[in-house]
Write an enzyme that holds these catalytic residues in place. Structure first.
Site, PDB file in Angstrom:
ATOM      1  N   GLU A  94      34.868  52.862  45.360  1.00  0.00           N
ATOM      2  CA  GLU A  94      35.796  52.540  44.488  1.00  0.00           C
ATOM      3  C   GLU A  94      36.941  51.848  45.211  1.00  0.00           C
ATOM      4  OE1 GLU A  94      36.909  55.877  41.693  1.00  0.00           O
ATOM      5  OE2 GLU A  94      39.069  55.058  41.565  1.00  0.00           O
ATOM      6  N   THR A 114      47.292  59.623  46.394  1.00  0.00           N
ATOM      7  CA  THR A 114      46.431  59.044  47.473  1.00  0.00           C
ATOM      8  C   THR A 114      46.818  57.550  47.830  1.00  0.00           C
ATOM      9  OG1 THR A 114      44.757  60.203  46.269  1.00  0.00           O
ATOM     10  CG2 THR A 114      44.064  58.730  47.896  1.00  0.00           C
ATOM     11  N   ARG A 124      47.611  71.399  44.418  1.00  0.00           N
ATOM     12  CA  ARG A 124      49.032  71.125  43.729  1.00  0.00           C
ATOM     13  C   ARG A 124      48.753  70.911  42.144  1.00  0.00           C
ATOM     14  NH1 ARG A 124      50.722  65.273  46.406  1.00  0.00           N
ATOM     15  NH2 ARG A 124      50.438  66.531  48.132  1.00  0.00           N
ATOM     16  N   HIS A 125      47.858  70.349  41.725  1.00  0.00           N
ATOM     17  CA  HIS A 125      47.409  70.131  40.352  1.00  0.00           C
ATOM     18  C   HIS A 125      46.300  71.036  39.831  1.00  0.00           C
ATOM     19  CE1 HIS A 125      45.530  66.494  41.962  1.00  0.00           C
ATOM     20  NE2 HIS A 125      46.866  66.101  42.279  1.00  0.00           N
ATOM     21  N   HIS A 146      47.375  64.995  36.246  1.00  0.00           N
ATOM     22  CA  HIS A 146      48.757  65.157  36.161  1.00  0.00           C
ATOM     23  C   HIS A 146      49.098  66.059  34.562  1.00  0.00           C
ATOM     24  CE1 HIS A 146      49.577  63.436  39.659  1.00  0.00           C
ATOM     25  NE2 HIS A 146      48.722  62.269  39.313  1.00  0.00           N
ATOM     26  N   GLY A 201      44.881  57.549  35.500  1.00  0.00           N
ATOM     27  CA  GLY A 201      45.204  58.772  35.092  1.00  0.00           C
ATOM     28  C   GLY A 201      46.862  58.671  34.964  1.00  0.00           C
ATOM     29  N   HIS A 202      47.599  58.674  35.834  1.00  0.00           N
ATOM     30  CA  HIS A 202      48.919  58.956  35.867  1.00  0.00           C
ATOM     31  C   HIS A 202      49.711  58.034  34.773  1.00  0.00           C
ATOM     32  CE1 HIS A 202      53.476  58.532  37.012  1.00  0.00           C
ATOM     33  NE2 HIS A 202      53.185  59.663  37.278  1.00  0.00           N
ATOM     34  N   GLU A 238      37.017  64.345  42.459  1.00  0.00           N
ATOM     35  CA  GLU A 238      37.435  63.727  43.626  1.00  0.00           C
ATOM     36  C   GLU A 238      37.954  64.890  44.610  1.00  0.00           C
ATOM     37  OE1 GLU A 238      41.233  61.381  43.415  1.00  0.00           O
ATOM     38  OE2 GLU A 238      40.243  60.553  41.750  1.00  0.00           O
ATOM     39  N   ARG A 277      55.509  75.192  35.079  1.00  0.00           N
ATOM     40  CA  ARG A 277      55.866  76.217  34.544  1.00  0.00           C
ATOM     41  C   ARG A 277      55.112  77.637  35.020  1.00  0.00           C
ATOM     42  NH1 ARG A 277      59.820  76.470  30.203  1.00  0.00           N
ATOM     43  NH2 ARG A 277      61.343  74.803  30.926  1.00  0.00           N
ATOM     44  N   ARG A 288      42.691  69.205  45.294  1.00  0.00           N
ATOM     45  CA  ARG A 288      43.454  68.943  46.665  1.00  0.00           C
ATOM     46  C   ARG A 288      43.386  70.145  47.168  1.00  0.00           C
ATOM     47  NH1 ARG A 288      46.642  63.661  46.544  1.00  0.00           N
ATOM     48  NH2 ARG A 288      47.114  64.374  48.676  1.00  0.00           N
ATOM     49  N   HIS A 291      40.883  65.674  40.659  1.00  0.00           N
ATOM     50  CA  HIS A 291      40.973  65.690  42.167  1.00  0.00           C
ATOM     51  C   HIS A 291      41.479  67.043  42.612  1.00  0.00           C
ATOM     52  CE1 HIS A 291      43.030  64.010  46.026  1.00  0.00           C
ATOM     53  NE2 HIS A 291      42.164  64.975  46.368  1.00  0.00           N
ATOM     54  N   HIS A 340      43.707  53.166  40.459  1.00  0.00           N
ATOM     55  CA  HIS A 340      44.883  53.704  41.256  1.00  0.00           C
ATOM     56  C   HIS A 340      45.953  52.896  40.816  1.00  0.00           C
ATOM     57  CE1 HIS A 340      47.879  55.790  43.680  1.00  0.00           C
ATOM     58  NE2 HIS A 340      46.839  56.707  43.937  1.00  0.00           N
ATOM     59  N   GLY A 341      46.866  53.462  39.844  1.00  0.00           N
ATOM     60  CA  GLY A 341      48.060  52.803  39.524  1.00  0.00           C
ATOM     61  C   GLY A 341      47.989  51.859  38.422  1.00  0.00           C
ATOM     62  N   ASN A 387      41.646  60.217  34.454  1.00  0.00           N
ATOM     63  CA  ASN A 387      42.022  61.455  35.299  1.00  0.00           C
ATOM     64  C   ASN A 387      42.977  62.027  34.712  1.00  0.00           C
ATOM     65  OD1 ASN A 387      43.567  62.413  37.554  1.00  0.00           O
ATOM     66  ND2 ASN A 387      42.512  61.230  39.105  1.00  0.00           N
TER      67      ASN A 387
HETATM   68  N1  PXP Z   1      40.811  56.837  41.802  1.00  0.00           N
HETATM   69  C1  PXP Z   1      41.195  57.673  42.770  1.00  0.00           C
HETATM   70  C2  PXP Z   1      40.077  57.808  43.791  1.00  0.00           C
HETATM   71  C3  PXP Z   1      42.380  58.461  42.875  1.00  0.00           C
HETATM   72  O1  PXP Z   1      42.557  59.011  43.732  1.00  0.00           O
HETATM   73  C4  PXP Z   1      43.315  58.085  41.545  1.00  0.00           C
HETATM   74  C5  PXP Z   1      44.407  59.114  41.671  1.00  0.00           C
HETATM   75  O2  PXP Z   1      44.233  60.394  41.752  1.00  0.00           O
HETATM   76  C6  PXP Z   1      42.919  57.597  40.619  1.00  0.00           C
HETATM   77  C7  PXP Z   1      41.733  56.598  40.601  1.00  0.00           C
HETATM   78  C8  PXP Z   1      43.738  57.357  39.517  1.00  0.00           C
HETATM   79  O3  PXP Z   1      45.033  56.734  39.866  1.00  0.00           O
HETATM   80  P1  PXP Z   1      46.162  56.898  38.714  1.00  0.00           P
HETATM   81  O4  PXP Z   1      46.440  58.385  38.538  1.00  0.00           O
HETATM   82  O5  PXP Z   1      47.346  56.159  39.550  1.00  0.00           O
HETATM   83  O6  PXP Z   1      45.800  56.080  37.655  1.00  0.00           O
END
Ligand code: PXP
Length: 262
Positions: free
Chosen positions: A161, A111, A59-60, A20, A226-227, A80, A28, A55, A53, A204-205, A17
Site C-alpha cells: 500500500e 501513521t 488509542r482508538h 476515528h 478513513g479520517h 492494520e 467519552r 495500535r 488499526h 492516507h489523507g 477505515n
Molecule cells: N492506509 C493506511 C495503511 C493507514 O495507516 C491509514 C490511516 O490509518 C489509512 C490508509 C487511512 O488514512 P486516512 O485516515 O488519513 O484516510
C-alpha cells in the site's frame, strides 16, 4: 489518458477505515458511537472492505472492536498492525482476510511514514510468513520508493500500500508543484511495483479533492480512506460521504479509460 494495461481496467475497491469512530467514542470512554455500526453502514453504502488499526496503545480501536468486526462484518476486514509479536498473535487468532503492516510510533498523531522494509528484510520476511501461511493477504504500507518496493517484493509480500500522505499534504498546503511531483512518483512506483507482480493499494489523507488522480492510476486496485470520511459524516452522514467518494473514484476511472469500467 489511455490505459497502459493489456488487461481490462478492473473496478477499484474502496476500503473504509473506521478508526476515528472509535476516537470519538473513546473521548467519552463509553460505547457510543460504535465502530461496527459505522462499518455496517459503510458496507451498505458500497464499501468493499473495512480497515481497522489496532495500535499498541489502543488509542482508538480496541481488542473488543476487532472481535466485533471479525464476527459482524459481511465484507473483508483489513487488519492494520505494527510488526510486533503481540499483534502477530492477535492476527493469527482471528485470521482476517488481509493484514496491513504499518510502522508505529507512540508519539505520532497518525501513521506518519511508510514502513522501513529495506533495513529489516530478514525480520519482516520471518514476521509475515506465518500470516501468509494462515491465509491472510499481507500488505506492506510503504513510501513510493524503489528500494522499499524491491524489499517488499523480496520478503514475499503479495501486496503493497503506497502512502499518499505527502501528496495530500502538499495539496492542502497549496504547494502544487510539489504535489504534482509526488503524484508522478506515486504513478511511476505503482507501475513499477505492478510490473514486479505486486498488487498495489494506496491510502492516507485522501479527500474528495485528492482522490481522483490516484483513482485514475490503472494499476491501483484498492484505496483505503478513513479520517476525511468520518469527518465528512458529521456534515453529510456516513452513507452519503461513502457514496460520494465511491462516485468520484468511478468518475476518475471512467474519465481516464472510458465508460464501462467494471
Ligand atoms: N492506509 C493506511 C495503511 C493507514 O495507516 C491509514 C490511516 O490509518 C489509512 C490508509 C487511512 O488514512 P486516512 O485516515 O488519513 O484516510
Amino acid at each position: 489518458m489511455t490505459a497502459s494495461l493489456t488487461q481490462p481496467i478492473g473496478r477499484l475497491r474502496l476500503g473504509i477505515n473506521i478508526d476515528h469512530v472509535a476516537t470519538v467514542r473513546n473521548a467519552r470512554g463509553g460505547s457510543y458511537p460504535d465502530p461496527l455500526r459505522a462499518a455496517l453502514l459503510a458496507e451498505q453504502a458500497g464499501a468493499d472492505g473495512i480497515t481497522a488499526h489496532l495500535r499498541e496503545d489502543r488509542r482508538h480501536i480496541t481488542d473488543t472492536d476487532i472481535d466485533g468486526l471479525v464476527e459482524g462484518l459481511n465484507v473483508p476486514l483489513n487488519f492494520e498492525m505494527a510488526a510486533t509479536d503481540e499483534m502477530q498473535a492477535i492476527a493469527l487468532r482471528h485470521k482476517p482476510h488481509a493484514v496491513c503492516i504499518v510502522p508505529e510510533k507512540r508519539q505520532e498523531l497518525t501513521t506518519e511514514g511508510g514502513l522501513e522494509v529495506a533495513r529489516q528484510e530478514n525480520k519482516l520476511a520471518h514476521f509475515i510468513a506465518p500470516l501468509r501461511e494462515a491465509g491472510c493477504r499481507v500488505s506492506i504500507f510503504i513510501a513510493a520508493d524503489k528500494p522499499q518496493i524491491d524489499a517488499a517484493f523480496r520478503i514475499g509480500a503479495p501486496v503493497i500500500e503506497l502512502h499518499t500522505g505527502a501528496y495530500c499534504d502538499y495539496h492542502a498546503e497549496g504547494r502544487f508543484d510539489k504535489r504534482d511531483a509526488e503524484l508522478e512518483r506515486l504513478r511511476d512506483m505503482t507501475r513499477y511495483a505492478t510490473d514486479l507482480g505486486l498488487e498495489v493499494h494506496a491510502g492516507h489523507g485522501l479527500t474528495y479533492e485528492t482522490v481522483k488522480p490516484i483513482a485514475a492510476f490503472p494499476e491501483v486496485m484498492e484505496l483505503n480512506i478513513g479520517h476525511f470520511l468520518i469527518g465528512e459524516a458529521i456534515f453529510s452522514g456516513l452513507d452519503s460521504a461513502v457514496r460520494r467518494m465511491r462516485a468520484l473514484m468511478d468518475e476518475a476511472r471512467n474519465e481516464a479509460f472510458g465508460t464501462g469500467v467494471a
